[in-house]
Design a protein around this motif. Structure first.
Motif, short mmCIF file in Angstrom:
data_model
loop_
_atom_site.label_atom_id
_atom_site.label_comp_id
_atom_site.label_asym_id
_atom_site.label_seq_id
_atom_site.Cartn_x
_atom_site.Cartn_y
_atom_site.Cartn_z
N ILE A 1 0.85 -1.19 0.00
CA ILE A 1 0.00 0.00 0.00
C ILE A 1 0.88 1.24 0.00
CG2 ILE A 1 -0.23 -0.18 2.53
CD1 ILE A 1 -2.97 1.27 2.23
N GLY A 2 0.58 2.16 -0.88
CA GLY A 2 1.36 3.40 -0.97
C GLY A 2 1.59 3.79 -2.41
N GLY A 3 2.65 4.56 -2.63
CA GLY A 3 2.99 4.97 -3.98
C GLY A 3 3.64 3.85 -4.76
N GLY A 4 4.03 4.17 -5.98
CA GLY A 4 4.61 3.14 -6.84
C GLY A 4 5.86 2.52 -6.27
N SER A 5 6.62 3.30 -5.49
CA SER A 5 7.85 2.75 -4.93
C SER A 5 7.55 1.61 -3.97
CB SER A 5 8.63 3.86 -4.20
OG SER A 5 9.05 4.84 -5.11
N ALA A 6 6.56 1.78 -3.11
CA ALA A 6 6.20 0.71 -2.16
C ALA A 6 5.71 -0.52 -2.90
CB ALA A 6 5.14 1.22 -1.19
N LEU A 7 4.89 -0.31 -3.93
CA LEU A 7 4.35 -1.44 -4.69
C LEU A 7 5.45 -2.15 -5.47
CD1 LEU A 7 1.75 0.03 -3.80
CD2 LEU A 7 0.82 -0.38 -6.08
N ASP A 8 6.33 -1.37 -6.09
CA ASP A 8 7.43 -1.96 -6.85
C ASP A 8 8.35 -2.77 -5.94
OD1 ASP A 8 6.45 -0.77 -9.10
OD2 ASP A 8 8.20 0.48 -9.49
N ALA A 9 8.70 -2.19 -4.80
CA ALA A 9 9.59 -2.89 -3.87
C ALA A 9 8.96 -4.18 -3.37
CB ALA A 9 9.93 -1.98 -2.69
N ALA A 10 7.67 -4.13 -3.05
CA ALA A 10 6.99 -5.31 -2.52
C ALA A 10 6.98 -6.45 -3.53
CB ALA A 10 5.57 -4.95 -2.11
N LYS A 11 6.87 -6.11 -4.81
CA LYS A 11 6.86 -7.15 -5.85
C LYS A 11 8.17 -7.95 -5.84
CE LYS A 11 3.75 -4.94 -9.21
NZ LYS A 11 3.66 -4.30 -10.55
N ILE A 12 9.29 -7.24 -5.70
CA ILE A 12 10.57 -7.93 -5.76
C ILE A 12 10.89 -8.59 -4.42
CG2 ILE A 12 12.97 -7.73 -6.47
CD1 ILE A 12 10.78 -7.18 -8.64
N MET A 13 10.43 -8.00 -3.31
CA MET A 13 10.50 -8.71 -2.02
C MET A 13 9.79 -10.06 -2.12
SD MET A 13 9.54 -5.68 0.66
CE MET A 13 10.41 -4.12 0.72
N TRP A 14 8.63 -10.03 -2.74
CA TRP A 14 7.84 -11.25 -2.95
C TRP A 14 8.64 -12.30 -3.72
CZ3 TRP A 14 3.43 -11.17 -7.08
CH2 TRP A 14 2.71 -12.37 -7.07
N CYS A 15 9.31 -11.86 -4.77
CA CYS A 15 10.14 -12.78 -5.56
C CYS A 15 11.25 -13.38 -4.72
CB CYS A 15 10.71 -12.04 -6.77
SG CYS A 15 11.88 -13.01 -7.73
N PHE A 16 11.95 -12.54 -3.94
CA PHE A 16 13.08 -13.03 -3.14
C PHE A 16 12.60 -13.84 -1.94
CE2 PHE A 16 16.04 -9.35 -4.62
CZ PHE A 16 16.15 -9.97 -5.86
N TYR A 17 11.38 -13.59 -1.47
CA TYR A 17 10.78 -14.42 -0.42
C TYR A 17 10.55 -15.84 -0.93
CZ TYR A 17 6.76 -16.25 2.32
OH TYR A 17 5.89 -17.03 3.04
N GLU A 18 10.03 -15.94 -2.13
CA GLU A 18 9.73 -17.26 -2.69
C GLU A 18 10.98 -17.95 -3.23
OE1 GLU A 18 6.30 -18.06 -4.79
OE2 GLU A 18 5.01 -16.84 -3.50
N HIS A 19 11.97 -17.16 -3.63
CA HIS A 19 13.21 -17.71 -4.21
C HIS A 19 14.40 -17.03 -3.55
CE1 HIS A 19 10.81 -19.69 -7.34
NE2 HIS A 19 10.14 -18.55 -7.45
N PRO A 20 14.76 -17.43 -2.32
CA PRO A 20 15.76 -16.72 -1.53
C PRO A 20 17.16 -16.69 -2.13
CG PRO A 20 14.49 -18.23 -0.16
CD PRO A 20 14.14 -18.54 -1.58
N THR A 21 17.48 -17.58 -3.03
CA THR A 21 18.84 -17.62 -3.58
C THR A 21 19.02 -16.67 -4.77
OG1 THR A 21 18.31 -19.46 -5.07
CG2 THR A 21 19.11 -20.02 -2.86
N LEU A 22 17.95 -16.07 -5.27
CA LEU A 22 18.05 -15.18 -6.43
C LEU A 22 18.67 -13.84 -6.06
CD1 LEU A 22 14.64 -15.71 -8.29
CD2 LEU A 22 16.86 -16.70 -8.85
#
Length: 380
Positions: A90-111
Motif C-alpha cells: 500500500i502506498g505509492g509506486g515505490s512501495a508497490l514496486d519494492a513489494a513485488k521484488i520482495m515477494w520474488c526473493f521471499y519465494e526464491h531466496p537464492t536469487l
C-alpha cells in the motif's frame, strides 16, 4: 499468439478497501513507504480489514522513493521469518514496486537482482503467497502491471524488471487514498499516467485491446488532472484520475512503453529527479521526435479534438507548474557541468533500456543524446 494479462480482481471506487475483508489466508505482510499511510489511518484500516478475515499481519515500512536493492532484501528477510501467504503493498509506486521484488526473493531466496533483470527470467511465484496492491497515488499503475523499478544505489541506475509473474492477484483502486496527495505529487504522478497512456498507444506492440484503454486514460488525464491539482478534495476528479492510472497500466503492462520512460529512468537514477516529473518534461520532446515515425498521435488529436498533443501537454504542464527544461527544476539542481559529464553514459544506458524496444521508429544513442540535450536546455 499474443496475451493480455491483468489482475484477477480489480476492486475500484469508494469503499474498495473493504475488499480486504473478503480474502482467505493466515498471515499477511503489509509493505508501505513513508509515514503518510500510517498518519492518515490507512495502515490501521488495512489491518482492521485483514483482522475481519482472521488474518494476522505485520508491517514493513520505510520503502524509499527510489526503492533500493538493500530495502528489497530487508523486506524479503522479514517475509521469510513471518511466512505470509498474502503480501499487501500500500502506498505509492515505490512501495508497490519494492513489494513485488520482495515477494520474488521471499519465494526464491537464492536469487539476486541480476538473476531477474532479463525479461522473462523471473521464475513462477505464488508458491508461498499471493499479492494485493493498493495504490495511494494515481500514477505508476504498479497495482496492475508486470513492471517494477529498483535502484542500484552504487551504480546510480534504475533497473526496470518485467515479468508476468508480478502482476498482482488483486488491485484495490480506492480514491480515498490519492485524495491525501499534495498538489505537486498529484501533478507529477498524474503526468506519469499521461506518459503511460500515450506511450502504450504508440508502442509498436499496441493492439486492439490496449488502444481503447490508452485513449480513454489520456482523455481522463487531460480532463481531470488540472482540476484535482487545484482542488485535491474533488472526489469525482480523484476517482477519474485513479481509474485513468489503472486503465493506462492495463495498456502499457501488455504492450510496454517507449523513450519517455527509457530516458526518465536514467536521468532519475543519475540525479534523483522524480520519475513523474522527468516524464512530464520529456513528453513534449519525445512526442515531437516520434511523430516522424507514427501517425497514431493524429488519432489521439482527432479523438480529443486538439491540434497538437505536444502543445496540449505543454499547456497542461504550465497549469501544473512543471518547467519546460531540466535545468529549471526546483527539486534538484542539475548544473550544466554535471549534466554534460554524464550525458554520454546516460544516453547509452537509456538507449539500452528495455522500454526503447517498443518505441516507434529506430532510435539510436545519438538521437537519445539529442533529446536529452533539448530537454535540458528547453529547446523545443
Amino acid at each position: 499468439m499474443k496475451n493480455f494479462k491483468i489482475p484477477n480482481n480489480i476492486a475500484f471506487g469508494d469503499g474498495a478497501l473493504e475488499e480486504l475483508a473478503n480474502i482467505q489466508g493466515r498471515r499477511a505482510v503489509i509493505v508501505t513507504g513513508g509515514s503518510s499511510m500510517k498518519r492518515f489511518g490507512f495502515i490501521d484500516q488495512v489491518q482492521a480489514m485483514l483482522s475481519k478475515a482472521d488474518i494476522e499481519s505485520c508491517v514493513f515500512d520505510g520503502v524509499e522513493p527510489n526503492p533500493s536493492v538493500e530495502t528489497v532484501e530487508k523486506g524479503a528477510k522479514l517475509m521469510q521469518e513471518f511466512e505470509p501467504d498474502w503480501i499487501v503493498a500500500i502506498g505509492g509506486g515505490s512501495a508497490l514496486d519494492a513489494a513485488k521484488i520482495m515477494w520474488c526473493f521471499y519465494e526464491h531466496p537464492t536469487l539476486t537482482l541480476a538473476d531477474i533483470l532479463p525479461v522473462g527470467a523471473m521464475p513462477a511465484l505464488r508458491n508461498k503467497a499471493k499479492f494485493i496492491a493498493i495504490p495511494s497515488t494515481s500514477g505508476t499503475a504498479s497495482e496492475i502491471t508486470a513492471f517494477s523499478v529498483i535502484t542500484d544505489l552504487k551504480e546510480h541506475v534504475k533497473y526496470p524488471i518485467v515479468s508476468e509473474h508480478i502482476v498482482p492477484d488483486i488491485a484495490i483502486v480506492d480514491p480515498a487514498l490519492p485524495a491525501k496527495m499534495p498538489a505537486h505529487i498529484t501533478a507529477n504522478t498524474g503526468m506519469d499516467v499521461m506518459a503511460h497512456a500515450l506511450e502504450a498507444f504508440v508502442s509498436i506492440a499496441a493492439n486492439d485491446y490496449s488502444d481503447p484503454l490508452a485513449m480513454r486514460a489520456t482523455k481522463l488525464v487531460f480532463e481531470n488532472l488540472a482540476t484535482v491539482y487545484e482542488n485535491g478534495e474533488d472526489m469525482v476528479g480523484r476517482d477519474n484520475m485513479h481509474n485513468a492510472s489503472t486503465l493506462a497500466g492495463m495498456a502499457f503492462s501488455n504492450v510496454s512503453l517507449g523513450l519517455v520512460h527509457s530516458l526518465a529512468h536514467k536521468i532519475g537514477g543519475e540525479f534523483g529527479v522524480t520519475h513523474g516529473l522527468a516524464n512530464a518534461i520529456l513528453l513534449p520532446y519525445i512526442v515531437k521526435y516520434n511523430k516522424q515515425f507514427t501517425d497514431k498521435y493524429a488519432e489521439i488529436e482527432q479523438y480529443l479534438g486538439i491540434a497538437s498533443v505536444e502543445d496540449a501537454i505543454l499547456t497542461l504542464n504550465h497549469q501544473l507548474n512543471i518547467p519546460v527544461a531540466f535545468k529549471d527544476i526546483d527539486e534538484v539542481t542539475i548544473t550544466e557541468e554535471a549534466f554534460l559529464a554524464v550525458l554520454d553514459r546516460m544516453s547509452d544506458n537509456a538507449f539500452n533500456d528495455p522500454c526503447t524496444l517498443t518505441n516507434p521508429g529506430t532510435p539510436s544513442p545519438e538521437s537519445v543524446k539529442a533529446i536529452y540535450t533539448q530537454a535540458y536546455y528547453g529547446q523545443l
